[in-house]
Design a protein around this motif. Structure first.
Motif, PDB file in Angstrom:
ATOM      1  N   ALA A  34       0.824  -1.198   0.000  1.00  0.00           N
ATOM      2  CA  ALA A  34       0.000   0.000   0.000  1.00  0.00           C
ATOM      3  C   ALA A  34       0.863   1.255   0.000  1.00  0.00           C
ATOM      4  CB  ALA A  34      -0.934  -0.011   1.205  1.00  0.00           C
ATOM      5  N   GLY A  35       1.993   1.217   0.710  1.00  0.00           N
ATOM      6  CA  GLY A  35       2.872   2.383   0.711  1.00  0.00           C
ATOM      7  C   GLY A  35       3.461   2.671  -0.663  1.00  0.00           C
ATOM      8  N   VAL A  36       3.830   1.579  -1.373  1.00  0.00           N
ATOM      9  CA  VAL A  36       4.365   1.768  -2.745  1.00  0.00           C
ATOM     10  C   VAL A  36       3.309   2.374  -3.655  1.00  0.00           C
ATOM     11  CG1 VAL A  36       5.233   0.565  -4.766  1.00  0.00           C
ATOM     12  CG2 VAL A  36       6.058  -0.060  -2.489  1.00  0.00           C
ATOM     13  N   MET A  37       2.083   1.893  -3.607  1.00  0.00           N
ATOM     14  CA  MET A  37       1.036   2.415  -4.472  1.00  0.00           C
ATOM     15  C   MET A  37       0.710   3.859  -4.148  1.00  0.00           C
ATOM     16  SD  MET A  37       0.589  -0.058  -6.438  1.00  0.00           S
ATOM     17  CE  MET A  37      -0.774   0.631  -7.338  1.00  0.00           C
ATOM     18  N   LEU A  38       0.718   4.196  -2.850  1.00  0.00           N
ATOM     19  CA  LEU A  38       0.455   5.582  -2.467  1.00  0.00           C
ATOM     20  C   LEU A  38       1.577   6.501  -2.915  1.00  0.00           C
ATOM     21  CD1 LEU A  38      -1.033   5.035   1.109  1.00  0.00           C
ATOM     22  CD2 LEU A  38      -2.247   5.692  -0.976  1.00  0.00           C
ATOM     23  N   ALA A  39       2.805   6.007  -2.855  1.00  0.00           N
ATOM     24  CA  ALA A  39       3.933   6.826  -3.326  1.00  0.00           C
ATOM     25  C   ALA A  39       3.843   7.051  -4.834  1.00  0.00           C
ATOM     26  CB  ALA A  39       5.247   6.138  -2.974  1.00  0.00           C
ATOM     27  N   ARG A  40       3.448   6.017  -5.575  1.00  0.00           N
ATOM     28  CA  ARG A  40       3.286   6.168  -7.031  1.00  0.00           C
ATOM     29  C   ARG A  40       2.156   7.146  -7.351  1.00  0.00           C
ATOM     30  NH1 ARG A  40       4.499   3.713 -11.764  1.00  0.00           N
ATOM     31  NH2 ARG A  40       2.867   3.683 -13.381  1.00  0.00           N
ATOM     32  N   ALA A  41       1.083   7.056  -6.598  1.00  0.00           N
ATOM     33  CA  ALA A  41      -0.022   7.988  -6.819  1.00  0.00           C
ATOM     34  C   ALA A  41       0.412   9.413  -6.552  1.00  0.00           C
ATOM     35  CB  ALA A  41      -1.206   7.608  -5.926  1.00  0.00           C
ATOM     36  N   ARG A  42       1.202   9.602  -5.524  1.00  0.00           N
ATOM     37  CA  ARG A  42       1.693  10.948  -5.225  1.00  0.00           C
ATOM     38  C   ARG A  42       2.594  11.480  -6.337  1.00  0.00           C
ATOM     39  NH1 ARG A  42       0.750  15.797  -3.527  1.00  0.00           N
ATOM     40  NH2 ARG A  42       2.588  16.884  -2.689  1.00  0.00           N
ATOM     41  N   SER A  43       3.431  10.585  -6.870  1.00  0.00           N
ATOM     42  CA  SER A  43       4.327  10.984  -7.958  1.00  0.00           C
ATOM     43  C   SER A  43       3.539  11.364  -9.212  1.00  0.00           C
ATOM     44  CB  SER A  43       5.290   9.841  -8.276  1.00  0.00           C
ATOM     45  OG  SER A  43       6.085  10.160  -9.394  1.00  0.00           O
ATOM     46  N   ARG A  44       2.508  10.592  -9.557  1.00  0.00           N
ATOM     47  CA  ARG A  44       1.704  10.911 -10.725  1.00  0.00           C
ATOM     48  C   ARG A  44       0.916  12.191 -10.526  1.00  0.00           C
ATOM     49  NH1 ARG A  44       3.900   8.782 -14.990  1.00  0.00           N
ATOM     50  NH2 ARG A  44       4.291   6.549 -14.757  1.00  0.00           N
ATOM     51  N   ASP A  45       0.480  12.410  -9.297  1.00  0.00           N
ATOM     52  CA  ASP A  45      -0.250  13.644  -9.003  1.00  0.00           C
ATOM     53  C   ASP A  45       0.639  14.858  -9.205  1.00  0.00           C
ATOM     54  OD1 ASP A  45      -2.286  15.294  -8.271  1.00  0.00           O
ATOM     55  OD2 ASP A  45      -1.903  15.118  -6.129  1.00  0.00           O
ATOM     56  N   GLN A  46       1.882  14.753  -8.771  1.00  0.00           N
ATOM     57  CA  GLN A  46       2.820  15.864  -8.968  1.00  0.00           C
ATOM     58  C   GLN A  46       3.147  16.056 -10.459  1.00  0.00           C
ATOM     59  OE1 GLN A  46       6.167  14.887  -6.510  1.00  0.00           O
ATOM     60  NE2 GLN A  46       5.154  15.509  -4.590  1.00  0.00           N
ATOM     61  N   ALA A  47       3.266  14.934 -11.203  1.00  0.00           N
ATOM     62  CA  ALA A  47       3.549  15.045 -12.629  1.00  0.00           C
ATOM     63  C   ALA A  47       2.384  15.696 -13.371  1.00  0.00           C
ATOM     64  CB  ALA A  47       3.826  13.665 -13.213  1.00  0.00           C
ATOM     65  N   ALA A  48       1.149  15.361 -13.000  1.00  0.00           N
ATOM     66  CA  ALA A  48      -0.002  15.983 -13.633  1.00  0.00           C
ATOM     67  C   ALA A  48      -0.040  17.479 -13.362  1.00  0.00           C
ATOM     68  CB  ALA A  48      -1.290  15.312 -13.134  1.00  0.00           C
ATOM     69  N   GLN A  49       0.237  17.841 -12.108  1.00  0.00           N
ATOM     70  CA  GLN A  49       0.266  19.264 -11.785  1.00  0.00           C
ATOM     71  C   GLN A  49       1.359  19.984 -12.558  1.00  0.00           C
ATOM     72  OE1 GLN A  49      -1.928  20.867  -9.948  1.00  0.00           O
ATOM     73  NE2 GLN A  49      -0.891  22.802 -10.449  1.00  0.00           N
ATOM     74  N   ARG A  50       2.450  19.297 -12.729  1.00  0.00           N
ATOM     75  CA  ARG A  50       3.567  19.896 -13.460  1.00  0.00           C
ATOM     76  C   ARG A  50       3.207  20.088 -14.946  1.00  0.00           C
ATOM     77  NH1 ARG A  50       9.193  16.842 -13.526  1.00  0.00           N
ATOM     78  NH2 ARG A  50      10.556  18.648 -13.342  1.00  0.00           N
ATOM     79  N   ALA A  51       2.521  19.116 -15.555  1.00  0.00           N
ATOM     80  CA  ALA A  51       2.121  19.251 -16.948  1.00  0.00           C
ATOM     81  C   ALA A  51       1.150  20.400 -17.141  1.00  0.00           C
ATOM     82  CB  ALA A  51       1.486  17.944 -17.442  1.00  0.00           C
ATOM     83  N   HIS A  52       0.229  20.559 -16.196  1.00  0.00           N
ATOM     84  CA  HIS A  52      -0.685  21.701 -16.265  1.00  0.00           C
ATOM     85  C   HIS A  52       0.090  23.011 -16.179  1.00  0.00           C
ATOM     86  CE1 HIS A  52      -4.538  19.719 -16.402  1.00  0.00           C
ATOM     87  NE2 HIS A  52      -4.225  18.933 -15.381  1.00  0.00           N
ATOM     88  N   ASP A  53       1.079  23.064 -15.304  1.00  0.00           N
ATOM     89  CA  ASP A  53       1.880  24.276 -15.181  1.00  0.00           C
ATOM     90  C   ASP A  53       2.652  24.569 -16.471  1.00  0.00           C
ATOM     91  OD1 ASP A  53       0.930  24.461 -12.616  1.00  0.00           O
ATOM     92  OD2 ASP A  53       2.700  23.533 -11.679  1.00  0.00           O
ATOM     93  N   LEU A  54       3.214  23.513 -17.104  1.00  0.00           N
ATOM     94  CA  LEU A  54       3.963  23.714 -18.344  1.00  0.00           C
ATOM     95  C   LEU A  54       3.033  24.182 -19.465  1.00  0.00           C
ATOM     96  CD1 LEU A  54       6.329  20.616 -18.337  1.00  0.00           C
ATOM     97  CD2 LEU A  54       6.941  22.998 -17.890  1.00  0.00           C
ATOM     98  N   SER A  55       1.817  23.661 -19.511  1.00  0.00           N
ATOM     99  CA  SER A  55       0.862  24.096 -20.526  1.00  0.00           C
ATOM    100  C   SER A  55       0.501  25.555 -20.338  1.00  0.00           C
ATOM    101  CB  SER A  55      -0.396  23.228 -20.452  1.00  0.00           C
ATOM    102  OG  SER A  55      -1.367  23.683 -21.376  1.00  0.00           O
TER     103      SER A  55
END
Length: 404
Positions: free
Chosen positions: A315-336
């Motif tokens: 569960a910790g690994v999946m939550l860490a991956r979710a956090r990483s994807r959430d940050q990447a999505a926010q970053r893509a919105h910022d770049l756009s």
């Protein structure tokens, strides 16, 4: 000096008529032969002497009193149009058949009065033409049959009438040619005068037309240059907007993909974490409900700790991956957002060099932010350094622009 006539050029309709007559006559059916003679009679009444001469020759081949009568009538009609060759042949055949058909004796005077006694046996244009027709040469057959055989001198009223008819036809042709020549001369004179007037009046208007055309052409060229510059600017803005939209689409697609993966991983992690809690609590609940095997205190504690630790780690690994994807999505919105802002600001900069430098620096910063891995150390310093470099590059060119 007398010139012998050459082969004339027949009318294609006469060639077709002769072919039809030959086909009908060759079948030997009396009714078809009568139809063929009727065609020749109609053509002879239109002034074609060769058709009457051919009718005389064919009617003679029937060998009946009626055939000889029609042959004499056709021969006299042909002589009136200048084709007197059949008169002597009709006379010879009529004299030869008086013994069998005495009623033909009354027609000999008609042939003599028409001038048959002037003709001498010799070249038979109709007979030779018929032979040529049977040889598969209808064109040559008509040409031979159309050869006139006039008498040396006009001695009868019929011969004089035939010569007058031919002379009138030639006079009509000469008058027609003369009228055509006079009309052509008049047309040439009118065309020459009209061309002279147009040349004199056109020289003045041509200069004015050339000057007006030159002025209009210069104005059109200037307008075309202005339109070309305007369209070039619009095209540049359109290309920039299209490029921005295409880049934003890529960033937005990546953001959506990361958001979807983050949401899925988050839900899965929460589900696994809940399952781990249930697994950790379930043996204890079953133990108190006296269901299942009996465990010692040490076995129960060890089992709970091992299962809970394994599920909690996943569960910790999946939550860490979710956090990483959430940050990447926010970053893509910022770049756009940064890309759209860069294109919007660059369209307002009129200096080409300044705009190019602005686009280069901002593009490098966006690409660097996109390619750089998301780490807590160093990411903020690099962004701050890029912003300072951008301000240093834009500031010197912005000052002269503001002073003007």
């Amino acid at each position: 000096m007398y010139e012998f006539p050459s082969l004339p050029a027949p009318d294609p309709r006469d060639v077709e008529l002769l072919t039809t007559v030959q086909q009908w006559w060759g079948q030997g059916v009396l009714q078809l032969q009568e139809n063929a003679l009727q065609l020749l009679r109609e053509r002879a009444e239109q002034g074609e002497g060769w058709a009457a001469a051919l009718g005389s020759w064919l009617a003679m081949q029937q060998g009946s009193p009626e055939g000889y009568e029609r042959s004499i009538d056709f021969a006299i009609q042909a002589a009136e149009y200048g084709f007197s060759g059949q008169l002597s042949m009709a006379l010879n055949n009529t004299i030869g058949m008086i013994g069998s058909y005495p009623q033909l004796a009354d027609r000999i005077s008609d042939l003599v009065n028409a001038g048959a006694w002037w003709g001498a046996p010799g070249f038979d244009p109709i007979g030779q033409g018929w032979n040529a027709l049977h040889s598969g040469q209808p064109q040559l057959a008509v040409q031979l049959m159309m050869l006139p055989t006039p008498l040396p001198l006009p001695v009868t009223d019929q011969q004089l009438s035939g010569m007058v008819h031919l002379a009138q036809a030639r006079i009509k042709e000469i008058n027609s040619l003369a009228d055509t020549a006079r009309q052509d001369g008049s047309n040439v004179a009118e065309a020459s005068a009209e061309a002279r007037d147009r040349l004199e009046s056109g020289s003045v208007t041509a200069l004015a037309t050339i000057e007006a055309a030159s002025t209009d052409a210069q104005a059109a060229i200037n307008q075309a240059l202005v339109d070309l510059e305007t369209r070039a600017r619009q095209a540049g803005l359109l290309v920039s907007s299209t490029t921005s939209e295409a880049t934003n689409v890529l960033y937005d697609a990546e953001a959506k993909r990361n958001t979807k993966e983050s949401r899925s991983s988050w839900r899965l992690g929460l589900g696994v974490l809940g399952l781990a809690a249930v697994v950790a609590v379930l043996p204890v609940v079953l133990h108190y409900l006296h269901v299942g095997p009996k465990y010692s205190s040490f076995e129960q504690i060890a089992l709970h700790l091992v299962s809970t630790a394994a599920l909690a780690s996943w569960a910790g690994v999946m939550l860490a991956r979710a956090r990483s994807r959430d940050q990447a999505a926010q970053r893509a919105h910022d770049l756009s957002t940064a890309m759209g802002t860069m294109i919007s600001y660059s369209s307002q900069i009129r200096d080409d060099a300044e705009r190019e430098r602005f686009m280069t620096v901002m593009g490098q910063m966006i690409l660097q932010a996109h390619l750089t891995t998301n780490s807590k150390g160093g990411g903020g310093d690099e962004s701050l350094a890029g912003m300072l470099a951008l301000m240093n590059m834009v500031k010197p060119t912005a000052l002269p622009a503001s002073s003007t």
